[in-house]
Design a protein around this motif. Structure first.
Motif, PDB file in Angstrom:
ATOM      1  N   LEU A 196       0.900  -1.290  -0.064  1.00 28.15           N
ATOM      2  CA  LEU A 196       0.151   0.118   0.354  1.00 28.15           C
ATOM      3  C   LEU A 196       0.776   1.014   0.338  1.00 28.15           C
ATOM      4  O   LEU A 196       1.958   1.478   0.235  1.00 28.15           O
ATOM      5  N   CYS A 197       0.419   1.969  -1.153  1.00 30.13           N
ATOM      6  CA  CYS A 197       1.435   3.649  -0.464  1.00 30.13           C
ATOM      7  C   CYS A 197       0.126   4.196  -0.485  1.00 30.13           C
ATOM      8  O   CYS A 197      -1.144   4.581  -0.638  1.00 30.13           O
ATOM      9  N   ALA A 198      -0.080   4.978   1.348  1.00 33.04           N
ATOM     10  CA  ALA A 198      -0.701   5.749   1.783  1.00 33.04           C
ATOM     11  C   ALA A 198      -0.379   7.073   2.131  1.00 33.04           C
ATOM     12  O   ALA A 198       0.899   7.451   2.737  1.00 33.04           O
ATOM     13  N   ALA A 199      -1.141   8.018   1.790  1.00 39.70           N
ATOM     14  CA  ALA A 199      -0.681   9.616   1.626  1.00 39.70           C
ATOM     15  C   ALA A 199      -2.414  10.159   2.546  1.00 39.70           C
ATOM     16  O   ALA A 199      -3.303   9.824   2.003  1.00 39.70           O
ATOM     17  N   SER A 200      -1.720  11.011   2.952  1.00 33.67           N
ATOM     18  CA  SER A 200      -2.301  12.203   4.257  1.00 33.67           C
ATOM     19  C   SER A 200      -2.286  13.054   3.796  1.00 33.67           C
ATOM     20  O   SER A 200      -0.663  14.131   3.954  1.00 33.67           O
ATOM     21  N   LYS A 248      -6.638  -9.563   1.706  1.00 37.13           N
ATOM     22  CA  LYS A 248      -6.985 -10.583   0.740  1.00 37.13           C
ATOM     23  C   LYS A 248      -5.728 -10.170  -0.134  1.00 37.13           C
ATOM     24  O   LYS A 248      -4.560 -11.488  -0.439  1.00 37.13           O
ATOM     25  N   LEU A 249      -4.983  -9.362  -0.062  1.00 36.75           N
ATOM     26  CA  LEU A 249      -3.555  -9.625  -0.786  1.00 36.75           C
ATOM     27  C   LEU A 249      -1.863  -9.030   0.265  1.00 36.75           C
ATOM     28  O   LEU A 249      -1.849  -9.988  -0.135  1.00 36.75           O
ATOM     29  N   ALA A 250      -2.573  -8.756   1.609  1.00 40.65           N
ATOM     30  CA  ALA A 250      -1.785  -9.470   2.230  1.00 40.65           C
ATOM     31  C   ALA A 250      -0.870 -10.692   2.678  1.00 40.65           C
ATOM     32  O   ALA A 250      -0.754 -11.295   3.038  1.00 40.65           O
ATOM     33  N   GLU A 251      -2.950 -11.535   2.819  1.00 32.96           N
ATOM     34  CA  GLU A 251      -2.900 -13.066   2.171  1.00 32.96           C
ATOM     35  C   GLU A 251      -2.372 -14.095   1.581  1.00 32.96           C
ATOM     36  O   GLU A 251      -1.009 -14.936   1.734  1.00 32.96           O
ATOM     37  N   LYS A 252      -2.186 -13.383   0.070  1.00 35.54           N
ATOM     38  CA  LYS A 252      -1.293 -13.879  -0.711  1.00 35.54           C
ATOM     39  C   LYS A 252      -0.027 -13.126  -0.215  1.00 35.54           C
ATOM     40  O   LYS A 252       0.755 -14.514  -1.003  1.00 35.54           O
ATOM     41  N   SER A 253      -0.045 -12.542  -0.111  1.00 33.84           N
ATOM     42  CA  SER A 253       2.286 -12.699  -0.229  1.00 33.84           C
ATOM     43  C   SER A 253       2.970 -13.224   0.626  1.00 33.84           C
ATOM     44  O   SER A 253       3.540 -13.663   0.889  1.00 33.84           O
ATOM     45  N   ARG A 254       1.574 -13.954   2.177  1.00 34.95           N
ATOM     46  CA  ARG A 254       2.291 -14.706   3.434  1.00 34.95           C
ATOM     47  C   ARG A 254       2.234 -15.831   2.412  1.00 34.95           C
ATOM     48  O   ARG A 254       2.636 -17.093   3.235  1.00 34.95           O
ATOM     49  N   LYS A 255       1.780 -16.564   1.319  1.00 28.71           N
ATOM     50  CA  LYS A 255       1.326 -17.748   1.108  1.00 28.71           C
ATOM     51  C   LYS A 255       2.741 -18.572   0.093  1.00 28.71           C
ATOM     52  O   LYS A 255       3.721 -17.145  -0.515  1.00 28.71           O
ATOM     53  N   THR A 301       3.547  -7.434   2.926  1.00 29.32           N
ATOM     54  CA  THR A 301       3.707  -9.117   3.863  1.00 29.32           C
ATOM     55  C   THR A 301       3.712  -7.830   5.541  1.00 29.32           C
ATOM     56  O   THR A 301       3.483  -8.947   6.783  1.00 29.32           O
ATOM     57  N   ASP A 302       3.884  -7.054   5.534  1.00 30.50           N
ATOM     58  CA  ASP A 302       3.794  -6.362   6.967  1.00 30.50           C
ATOM     59  C   ASP A 302       2.614  -6.394   7.489  1.00 30.50           C
ATOM     60  O   ASP A 302       2.226  -5.792   9.303  1.00 30.50           O
ATOM     61  N   ILE A 303       1.704  -6.565   6.695  1.00 26.58           N
ATOM     62  CA  ILE A 303      -0.017  -6.083   7.267  1.00 26.58           C
ATOM     63  C   ILE A 303      -0.267  -7.497   8.188  1.00 26.58           C
ATOM     64  O   ILE A 303      -0.276  -8.486   7.465  1.00 26.58           O
ATOM     65  N   THR A 304      -0.295  -7.363   9.010  1.00 23.63           N
ATOM     66  CA  THR A 304      -1.374  -9.109   9.750  1.00 23.63           C
ATOM     67  C   THR A 304      -3.081  -8.978  10.152  1.00 23.63           C
ATOM     68  O   THR A 304      -3.465  -9.593   9.630  1.00 23.63           O
ATOM     69  N   ASP A 305      -3.465  -7.543   9.533  1.00 19.48           N
ATOM     70  CA  ASP A 305      -5.181  -7.165  10.208  1.00 19.48           C
ATOM     71  C   ASP A 305      -5.040  -6.103   9.119  1.00 19.48           C
ATOM     72  O   ASP A 305      -4.468  -4.730   9.555  1.00 19.48           O
ATOM     73  N   VAL A 306      -6.284  -5.082   8.987  1.00 15.50           N
ATOM     74  CA  VAL A 306      -6.863  -4.536   8.757  1.00 15.50           C
ATOM     75  C   VAL A 306      -8.724  -4.204   9.661  1.00 15.50           C
ATOM     76  O   VAL A 306      -8.944  -5.059   8.774  1.00 15.50           O
ATOM     77  N   LYS A 307      -8.705  -3.587   9.977  1.00 16.14           N
ATOM     78  CA  LYS A 307     -10.231  -3.126  10.678  1.00 16.14           C
ATOM     79  C   LYS A 307     -10.946  -2.054  10.334  1.00 16.14           C
ATOM     80  O   LYS A 307      -9.783  -1.259  10.634  1.00 16.14           O
ATOM     81  N   LEU A 308     -12.084  -1.445  10.254  1.00 18.94           N
ATOM     82  CA  LEU A 308     -12.668  -0.518  10.607  1.00 18.94           C
ATOM     83  C   LEU A 308     -13.196  -0.426  11.595  1.00 18.94           C
ATOM     84  O   LEU A 308     -14.323  -0.965  11.763  1.00 18.94           O
ATOM     85  N   GLU A 309     -12.786   0.949  12.738  1.00 15.85           N
ATOM     86  CA  GLU A 309     -13.432   0.604  13.989  1.00 15.85           C
ATOM     87  C   GLU A 309     -14.193   1.415  14.756  1.00 15.85           C
ATOM     88  O   GLU A 309     -13.841   2.758  14.024  1.00 15.85           O
ATOM     89  N   LYS A 310     -14.797   1.767  15.179  1.00 17.57           N
ATOM     90  CA  LYS A 310     -16.282   2.714  15.607  1.00 17.57           C
ATOM     91  C   LYS A 310     -15.746   3.307  16.891  1.00 17.57           C
ATOM     92  O   LYS A 310     -14.460   2.455  17.488  1.00 17.57           O
ATOM     93  N   LYS A 311     -15.646   4.840  16.644  1.00 15.17           N
ATOM     94  CA  LYS A 311     -14.529   5.183  17.852  1.00 15.17           C
ATOM     95  C   LYS A 311     -15.988   6.417  17.932  1.00 15.17           C
ATOM     96  O   LYS A 311     -16.415   7.042  17.438  1.00 15.17           O
ATOM     97  N   GLU A 312     -15.253   7.310  19.393  1.00 13.40           N
ATOM     98  CA  GLU A 312     -16.165   8.822  19.427  1.00 13.40           C
ATOM     99  C   GLU A 312     -15.268   9.290  20.000  1.00 13.40           C
ATOM    100  O   GLU A 312     -14.357   9.201  20.868  1.00 13.40           O
ATOM    101  N   ARG A 313     -15.457  10.406  19.815  1.00 11.13           N
ATOM    102  CA  ARG A 313     -15.508  11.892  20.569  1.00 11.13           C
ATOM    103  C   ARG A 313     -15.909  12.454  21.621  1.00 11.13           C
ATOM    104  O   ARG A 313     -16.627  13.063  21.185  1.00 11.13           O
ATOM    105  N   SER A 314     -15.249  12.868  22.794  1.00 12.88           N
ATOM    106  CA  SER A 314     -16.254  14.222  23.975  1.00 12.88           C
ATOM    107  C   SER A 314     -15.395  15.357  23.376  1.00 12.88           C
ATOM    108  O   SER A 314     -14.823  15.429  23.290  1.00 12.88           O
ATOM    109  N   TYR A 315     -16.636  16.301  23.332  1.00 10.67           N
ATOM    110  CA  TYR A 315     -15.984  17.745  23.208  1.00 10.67           C
ATOM    111  C   TYR A 315     -17.299  18.597  23.558  1.00 10.67           C
ATOM    112  O   TYR A 315     -18.236  17.905  24.064  1.00 10.67           O
TER     113      TYR A 315
END
Length: 229
Positions: free
Chosen positions: A141-145, A222-229, A165-179
């Motif tokens: 992955l190439c990530a830009a911010s 899928k790509l991370a799993e494939k790279s470990r095979k 090969t460095d990726i072990t997991d990817v998650k979409l995680e729900k968070k919240e912040r108080s203001y």
């Protein structure tokens, strides 16, 4: 970008606005008040300065701070060329996988800041706006911010290479912040797109929960799993 005007938008101080509104109302009352020989001179003396003072405070308070449309224009202007610069940085022109779409995530960044305001559409805006793009290559992955600072003269660009090969997991995680907004406590929910490695998070950004992001999570796994095979 007018940083002081943007800061006043977030501070949302309305003292001058309401004083000006009150003076305009007072001028209107004086103007329509029945005049007699006893009060005509007093009314004529008071109406003009009251009207002028009210206009200065009422319209001046609005002109001294940015509108939501002006802030949107500032954000769009600062984000111009973001993806072109990312392509050049990563040299993606011949490296991007053609069968996986780039994951683009953007929005106001919720972090520890006193500058937050709810706009007319019900969106809570902060003084940071972020755009993130995750590109897929054969190797990783190439990530830009890019972080747009709305109240100070700064724009941050960050680039991260993440081999599959460095990726072990990817998650979409729900968070919240108080203001704390005035006397009201507001809880703002959002999601984090987190790419994990054996030592922790390799890349993270805030996002909406939508189909495109879910597809990106699935594709990376899928790509991370494939790279470990």
């Amino acid at each position: 970008m007018y940083y002081d005007k943007n800061r006043r938008y977030f501070e949302n101080k309305k003292v001058a606005f309401f004083i000006g509104l009150g003076l305009l109302a007072a001028a209107l009352v004086l103007f329509v008040m029945p005049a007699t020989l006893d009060n005509y001179r007093i009314i004529s003396i008071l109406v003009v300065p009251t009207l002028i003072s009210g206009c200065i405070l009422f319209f001046g308070s609005m002109l001294r701070r940015s509108s939501e449309a002006e802030i949107d224009e500032d954000v769009d202007r600062e984000l111009e060329g973001f993806e072109e610069k990312a392509h050049m940085h990563f040299d993606l022109y011949d490296r991007e996988l053609p069968y996986i779409s780039t994951a683009v995530m953007q929005g106001y960044h919720y972090f520890d800041t006193p500058y937050i305001r709810r706009d007319r559409q019900g969106v809570y805006r902060t003084d940071h706006y972020m755009k993130n793009a995750v590109y897929f290559t054969a190797e990783g992955l190439c990530a830009a911010s890019r972080t747009v600072h709305l109240i100070d003269e700064e724009t941050d660009d960050v680039y991260v290479n993440v081999p599959y090969t460095d990726i072990t997991d990817v998650k979409l995680e729900k968070k919240e912040r108080s203001y704390q907004i005035g006397k009201k406590t507001v809880i703002i929910p959002f999601y984090e797109f987190n790419v994990y490695g054996s030592d922790g998070i390799l890349f993270s950004c805030q996002t909406r929960h939508d189909y495109a992001v879910e597809c990106a999570v699935t594709d990376i796994k899928k790509l991370a799993e494939k790279s470990r095979k």
